[in-house]
Motif scaffolding. Structure first.
Motif, mmCIF file in Angstrom:
data_model
loop_
_atom_site.group_PDB
_atom_site.id
_atom_site.type_symbol
_atom_site.label_atom_id
_atom_site.label_comp_id
_atom_site.label_asym_id
_atom_site.label_seq_id
_atom_site.Cartn_x
_atom_site.Cartn_y
_atom_site.Cartn_z
ATOM 1 N N GLU A 1 17.954 -2.771 -3.281
ATOM 2 C CA GLU A 1 19.374 -3.015 -3.531
ATOM 3 C C GLU A 1 20.122 -3.334 -2.234
ATOM 4 O OE1 GLU A 1 23.448 -0.665 -4.938
ATOM 5 O OE2 GLU A 1 21.504 0.351 -5.068
ATOM 6 N N HIS A 2 19.832 -2.599 -1.162
ATOM 7 C CA HIS A 2 20.605 -2.741 0.063
ATOM 8 C C HIS A 2 20.016 -3.756 1.060
ATOM 9 C CE1 HIS A 2 22.091 1.221 -1.394
ATOM 10 N NE2 HIS A 2 23.223 0.710 -0.972
ATOM 11 N N ARG A 3 18.700 -3.882 1.088
ATOM 12 C CA ARG A 3 18.080 -4.766 2.088
ATOM 13 C C ARG A 3 17.842 -6.177 1.571
ATOM 14 N NH1 ARG A 3 18.225 -6.465 6.954
ATOM 15 N NH2 ARG A 3 16.246 -7.146 7.832
ATOM 16 N N ALA A 4 17.460 -6.305 0.312
ATOM 17 C CA ALA A 4 17.102 -7.624 -0.208
ATOM 18 C C ALA A 4 18.244 -8.638 -0.144
ATOM 19 C CB ALA A 4 16.578 -7.491 -1.639
ATOM 20 N N PRO A 5 19.503 -8.258 -0.413
ATOM 21 C CA PRO A 5 20.576 -9.266 -0.283
ATOM 22 C C PRO A 5 20.685 -9.849 1.119
ATOM 23 C CG PRO A 5 21.354 -7.381 -1.546
ATOM 24 C CD PRO A 5 20.022 -6.996 -0.978
ATOM 25 N N ILE A 6 20.456 -9.034 2.136
ATOM 26 C CA ILE A 6 20.501 -9.520 3.517
ATOM 27 C C ILE A 6 19.350 -10.486 3.768
ATOM 28 C CG2 ILE A 6 20.372 -8.828 5.949
ATOM 29 C CD1 ILE A 6 21.588 -6.135 5.072
ATOM 30 N N LEU A 7 18.168 -10.110 3.300
ATOM 31 C CA LEU A 7 17.007 -10.987 3.449
ATOM 32 C C LEU A 7 17.217 -12.294 2.692
ATOM 33 C CD1 LEU A 7 14.137 -8.361 2.955
ATOM 34 C CD2 LEU A 7 14.957 -9.334 5.119
ATOM 35 N N LYS B 1 0.814 -1.221 0.000
ATOM 36 C CA LYS B 1 0.000 0.000 0.000
ATOM 37 C C LYS B 1 0.844 1.266 0.000
ATOM 38 C CE LYS B 1 -3.967 -2.133 2.349
ATOM 39 N NZ LYS B 1 -4.841 -2.102 3.562
ATOM 40 N N ASP B 2 1.917 1.260 0.778
ATOM 41 C CA ASP B 2 2.758 2.454 0.898
ATOM 42 C C ASP B 2 4.208 2.059 0.647
ATOM 43 O OD1 ASP B 2 4.083 4.766 1.515
ATOM 44 O OD2 ASP B 2 3.503 4.810 3.640
ATOM 45 N N ILE B 3 4.749 2.384 -0.532
ATOM 46 C CA ILE B 3 6.108 1.957 -0.876
ATOM 47 C C ILE B 3 7.168 2.728 -0.092
ATOM 48 C CG2 ILE B 3 5.494 1.164 -3.183
ATOM 49 C CD1 ILE B 3 6.736 3.764 -4.282
ATOM 50 N N THR B 4 6.756 3.752 0.661
ATOM 51 C CA THR B 4 7.712 4.455 1.523
ATOM 52 C C THR B 4 7.757 3.840 2.922
ATOM 53 O OG1 THR B 4 6.109 6.110 2.304
ATOM 54 C CG2 THR B 4 7.282 6.591 0.253
ATOM 55 N N ASN B 5 6.857 2.900 3.168
ATOM 56 C CA ASN B 5 6.865 2.160 4.438
ATOM 57 C C ASN B 5 7.746 0.927 4.227
ATOM 58 O OD1 ASN B 5 6.338 0.425 6.605
ATOM 59 N ND2 ASN B 5 4.226 1.114 6.816
ATOM 60 N N TYR B 6 9.025 1.039 4.577
ATOM 61 C CA TYR B 6 9.985 -0.001 4.230
ATOM 62 C C TYR B 6 9.797 -1.294 5.023
ATOM 63 C CZ TYR B 6 12.155 3.728 1.592
ATOM 64 O OH TYR B 6 12.374 4.746 0.703
ATOM 65 N N LYS B 7 9.140 -1.215 6.183
ATOM 66 C CA LYS B 7 8.826 -2.442 6.907
ATOM 67 C C LYS B 7 7.798 -3.250 6.128
ATOM 68 C CE LYS B 7 9.148 -5.383 10.198
ATOM 69 N NZ LYS B 7 10.389 -6.207 10.299
ATOM 70 N N GLU B 8 6.833 -2.550 5.572
ATOM 71 C CA GLU B 8 5.824 -3.213 4.743
ATOM 72 C C GLU B 8 6.466 -3.786 3.480
ATOM 73 O OE1 GLU B 8 1.480 -2.209 2.652
ATOM 74 O OE2 GLU B 8 2.521 -0.682 3.844
ATOM 75 N N VAL B 9 7.383 -3.029 2.880
ATOM 76 C CA VAL B 9 8.099 -3.512 1.697
ATOM 77 C C VAL B 9 8.917 -4.755 2.050
ATOM 78 C CG1 VAL B 9 9.898 -2.979 -0.007
ATOM 79 C CG2 VAL B 9 8.226 -1.230 0.621
ATOM 80 N N GLU B 10 9.608 -4.700 3.199
ATOM 81 C CA GLU B 10 10.429 -5.823 3.621
ATOM 82 C C GLU B 10 9.591 -7.079 3.832
ATOM 83 O OE1 GLU B 10 12.944 -7.021 7.600
ATOM 84 O OE2 GLU B 10 13.426 -5.101 6.643
ATOM 85 N N ASN B 11 8.444 -6.939 4.445
ATOM 86 C CA ASN B 11 7.569 -8.095 4.656
ATOM 87 C C ASN B 11 7.152 -8.723 3.335
ATOM 88 O OD1 ASN B 11 7.665 -7.821 7.441
ATOM 89 N ND2 ASN B 11 5.816 -6.550 7.544
ATOM 90 N N TYR B 12 6.921 -7.868 2.342
ATOM 91 C CA TYR B 12 6.521 -8.414 1.046
ATOM 92 C C TYR B 12 7.705 -9.076 0.337
ATOM 93 C CZ TYR B 12 3.763 -9.017 -3.159
ATOM 94 O OH TYR B 12 3.078 -9.569 -4.203
ATOM 95 N N LEU B 13 8.901 -8.520 0.491
ATOM 96 C CA LEU B 13 10.102 -9.144 -0.080
ATOM 97 C C LEU B 13 10.324 -10.527 0.521
ATOM 98 C CD1 LEU B 13 12.608 -6.131 -0.157
ATOM 99 C CD2 LEU B 13 11.367 -7.128 -2.091
ATOM 100 N N ILE B 14 10.055 -10.660 1.812
ATOM 101 C CA ILE B 14 10.180 -11.967 2.471
ATOM 102 C C ILE B 14 9.190 -12.963 1.864
ATOM 103 C CG2 ILE B 14 9.844 -13.205 4.648
ATOM 104 C CD1 ILE B 14 10.906 -10.671 6.072
ATOM 105 N N LYS B 15 7.982 -12.493 1.581
ATOM 106 C CA LYS B 15 6.989 -13.364 0.928
ATOM 107 C C LYS B 15 7.469 -13.787 -0.456
ATOM 108 C CE LYS B 15 2.604 -12.563 1.241
ATOM 109 N NZ LYS B 15 1.278 -11.900 1.140
ATOM 110 N N ILE B 16 8.113 -12.864 -1.172
ATOM 111 C CA ILE B 16 8.649 -13.209 -2.493
ATOM 112 C C ILE B 16 9.714 -14.291 -2.360
ATOM 113 C CG2 ILE B 16 10.029 -12.347 -4.438
ATOM 114 C CD1 ILE B 16 8.610 -9.670 -4.172
ATOM 115 N N LEU B 17 10.599 -14.122 -1.387
ATOM 116 C CA LEU B 17 11.668 -15.101 -1.176
ATOM 117 C C LEU B 17 11.131 -16.469 -0.761
ATOM 118 C CD1 LEU B 17 14.269 -12.823 0.630
ATOM 119 C CD2 LEU B 17 14.571 -13.933 -1.594
#
Length: 452
Positions: A367-373, A298-314
């Motif tokens: 670029e910076h968070r996804a490699p760690i995840l 919903k909010d691409i500036t909410n990086y916690k929300e973005v991170e949660n979705y990246l985890i779902k992708i992984l």
């Protein structure tokens, strides 16, 4: 009835093929097979020599271990970063200069560059009737397939197509470099009209404009573009123009050219290689992934929300279910992809110009968070730097370049490198490529039909 028979037969035999072509993975190590033409440490098997491009992503120490270093890319021995920075400081287009360098091995002086631009400009317009007869009357759902077919069709419009003398191949190469923007744009317009029920917009190319300017002019309904848009596309094309002889499409060019076949067959084969999602088609996967993220966060500036979705992708629970975050990692680069680093700088300027900083920062966060995840999720320490596909995805989105022509523009960029590799193969190699495959199928007795 016939369709049902066909479907049943294909389904049955597909299962049979999967079984009969399966390979015991232990056989690869038993016979020391270089799968994917790579050594056990992941480095490519050396199959040739080249002066055209050099990709540096790591060093090998005395123990023959890979040591990660910042990535470097050289065109004819010249750091691509210096080429890009020169174009930026002079505020000029540089793809044509890059093409000259790749083809001829040296940087042009002002007169040589102007002459080259004029010669290429003379070939911006396709042969008479070609667009109507070969593109508009036979549209394709995939512009890359249309591009490959168009390249092959140009054979019929060439009075001397099979001559592999360097002079003739150079002529054909320059012609193709001139033609490609129109081939892509008209193939895209035909696809939009026939398959998407959109209006057909056909513009004539302008011989005085750069390759990047002509692409934007031919692609857009009114042919409009800004200087920063064209300059950024130009930089993107410089960075995609060459990547050493070992990448799949350039290697394809070498392999096919080694048979002494015609230029159109060799370049069409390279286009077919680049279309693959494991090669050039990866930029489309970035575009589709980012569209999926923006549609579900919903909010691409909410990086916690973005991170949660990246985890779902992984976890394979989102996007295409592959468990991959596209735009990260590379077969050669370990610390950084110099193309991504350079493109990111220009991408930020475009983001500021188009009020797209939130979008840009989303890419930066990935670029910076996804490699760690990725490392946490997959339990690996493999480095995952951003590759060129990540920020070219941002650039294409910001330029409103449709997904349909993301990979074709990559092909247009890489064409100069392909042509340079073709000429190098014809001049320096002179021997048809014929690698070996170890047959592991036991010999069997033939069984007569009556006894089967």
């Amino acid at each position: 009835m016939n369709q049902e028979l066909e479907k049943s037969f294909v389904q049955t035999m597909a299962d049979h093929l999967a079984e009969s072509n399966a390979m015991d993975s232990s056989l690869y190590s038993k016979y020391d097979v270089k799968r994917g033409l790579r050594d056990s440490n992941g480095a490519g098997v050396v199959v040739g020599l080249t002066r055209i491009g050099d990709v540096q992503g790591y060093e090998v120490n005395e123990k023959k271990e890979k040591v990660a270093v910042d990535g470097k890319l050289f065109y004819r021995g010249i750091d691509v970063e210096d080429i890009v920075n020169s174009c930026l400081s002079d505020d000029r287009f540089g793809y044509e200069e890059t093409s000259y360098l790749l083809l001829f091995g040296t940087l042009p002086n002002k007169q040589q560059l102007e002459d080259f631009k004029k010669v290429v400009g003379l070939k911006r317009e396709l042969p008479l009737g070609f667009a109507r007869d070969m593109i508009l009357t036979a549209p394709s759902k995939n512009v890359m397939n249309k591009l490959a077919r168009s390249v092959l069709a140009l054979y019929s419009y060439d009075e001397n197509p099979d001559d592999v003398s360097i002079e003739n191949v150079l002529r054909q190469s320059i012609n193709l470099i001139g033609y490609f923007p129109s081939l892509i744009a008209y193939g895209y317009q035909a696809k939009r009209s026939y398959y998407d029920n959109q209006s057909l917009h056909i513009h004539y190319p302008d011989p005085k404009l750069s390759t990047a300017e002509n692409i934007l002019r031919l692609m857009r309904p009114m042919g409009e573009y800004t200087d920063i848009e064209a300059k950024l596309l130009d930089i993107s094309m410089i960075l995609h123009a060459e990547h050493g002889g070992g990448n799949n499409s350039s290697f394809t060019t070498h392999v096919v050219s080694s048979t002494a076949t015609d230029t159109y067959s060799a370049i069409a084969a390279a286009v077919g290689s680049l279309k693959g999602p494991k090669h050039g088609g990866a930029n489309v996967e970035v575009l589709e992934m980012m569209a999926d993220i923006k549609a579900n966060v919903k909010d691409i500036t909410n990086y916690k929300e973005v991170e949660n979705y990246l985890i779902k992708i992984l976890k394979g629970e989102a996007n295409d279910g592959s468990g991959l975050i596209y735009g990260l990692g590379h077969a050669v680069y370990t610390v950084s992809d110099p193309r991504a680093t350079l493109l990111k700088k220009m991408a930020k300027k475009l983001a500021e110009d188009k009020d797209l900083l939130d979008d840009f920062m989303l890419y930066d966060f990935i670029e910076h968070r996804a490699p760690i995840l990725f490392m946490e999720s997959k339990g690996t320490s493999k480095p995952m730097p951003a590759n060129v596909d990540l920020y070219s995805g941002f650039v294409y989105n910001a330029l409103n370049i449709p997904t349909d022509i993301a990979t074709p523009i990559f092909a247009c960029s890489r064409l100069s490198g392909w042509c340079a590799h073709r000429i190098e193969e014809l001049v320096a190699a002179g021997k048809i490529m014929r690698p070996a495959y170890k047959c592991v199928q036991p010999h069997l007795e033939y069984t007569p039909l009556s006894k089967r």
